[in-house]
Design a protein around this motif. Sequence first.
Motif, short mmCIF file in Angstrom:
data_model
loop_
_atom_site.label_atom_id
_atom_site.label_comp_id
_atom_site.label_asym_id
_atom_site.label_seq_id
_atom_site.Cartn_x
_atom_site.Cartn_y
_atom_site.Cartn_z
N THR A 1 0.84 -1.20 0.00
CA THR A 1 0.00 0.00 0.00
C THR A 1 0.87 1.25 0.00
N THR A 2 0.28 2.38 -0.37
CA THR A 2 1.01 3.65 -0.36
C THR A 2 1.44 4.02 1.06
N ASP A 3 0.51 3.95 1.99
CA ASP A 3 0.85 4.27 3.38
C ASP A 3 1.88 3.31 3.94
N GLY A 4 1.77 2.03 3.56
CA GLY A 4 2.75 1.05 4.02
C GLY A 4 4.13 1.32 3.47
N GLY A 5 4.19 1.75 2.19
CA GLY A 5 5.48 2.08 1.61
C GLY A 5 6.12 3.29 2.29
N ALA A 6 5.29 4.27 2.64
CA ALA A 6 5.80 5.44 3.35
C ALA A 6 6.32 5.05 4.73
N SER A 7 5.56 4.21 5.43
CA SER A 7 5.98 3.76 6.76
C SER A 7 7.28 2.97 6.69
N SER B 1 6.08 -2.84 -5.21
CA SER B 1 4.85 -2.39 -5.88
C SER B 1 4.96 -0.89 -6.12
N ASP B 2 4.26 -0.42 -7.16
CA ASP B 2 4.29 1.00 -7.48
C ASP B 2 3.65 1.84 -6.38
N LEU B 3 2.59 1.32 -5.75
CA LEU B 3 1.96 2.07 -4.67
C LEU B 3 2.93 2.29 -3.52
#
Length: 347
Positions: A239-245, A264-266
């Motif tokens: 997920t996007t939030d997961g990638g940021a974290s 993943s791209d997200l």
Amino acid sequence: MSEAVVGEELVRATPYRGAVTIEEVAAAAGVSRSTVSRVVNGSTAVSPAALDAVNRAIAELNYVPNRAARSLASRQTRALALVVPEDTTRFFGDPFFAAIVSGINAGLRSSDYVLNLFIASDDPGDKTTSYLRSGSVDGALIASHHTSDTFIDRIAAAVPVVYGGRPVRERATDYYVDVDNVRAGYDATRYLIERGYTDIGTITGPLTMPGGVDRLAGYRRALAEAGLPEGAHADGGFTTDGGASAMRRILSAGPAPRALFIASDLMAQGAISVLAGAGLKVPADVAIIGFDDSPVAETVDPPLTTIRQPSFEQGEHMVSVLLDLLAGGTPPHATILDTELIVRQSS
């Protein structure tokens, strides 16, 4: 006088003057009613001339096959299930699922099956599982599953199942459509190595999912082959939030790696936002390669170098395998689609 024709399209209780019958189609086409039945049921045991005559008669008379009668006679529902063991936020927020569903829909277009969508959770008393085991569908497509999704085994015991992605507990009897995620993770990491990077980290997908495990394995294989150590890594949950974290955890543990394979791209989108907030530029400070080639890959800044997986085609192939199974065919147990490296400005 009531009439029921077993194995065909017609159920009549009382004559209805505006309804076109199978006999009228047969008369207009100059063939037997059994030939019309074979055509509307999709049988290939019909000559080209008869097929053309019946189809023309159906179009001219505006004949509508009786689905209820066919289901009653064949014990088929003409319904399939798409089961996605994810929460609604991930399902509606990840372009991967949109592409899969689009491919499934395209694959069903020429059939008379309808698709039911179930966004399911791992609940032993889950109503989705009970519904699918009750005979309400002829087969199921499973997209995205985790080691904790044990309810899927109960579905697979009741109806034919085709998985989108390698099953968590792969058995010789399973059918699935996937890409070679190990090879794709290897290719992504190898690309970074060939660009001269030696400090290469990774943000993985969930290691409860075969895709997350396999892409990490490919990353590790490429590094080992090149004699390089593994870099910083963290799970970003696809997920996007997961990638940021995950990116924040990597930065808090030490200097940023010079390059990252992000599965993943997200997740790459989330990681890039964190890097920007830390004053780090992509690719000048950190080169990034993503995975999916989703629409996100072209909208982030800078556009992502990524591994393209053919998600739309995966959905089409999933349907093809399941329909083949339901028709009594013998499709391959594993269908592996090709991935492609797409080079853009992030690395």
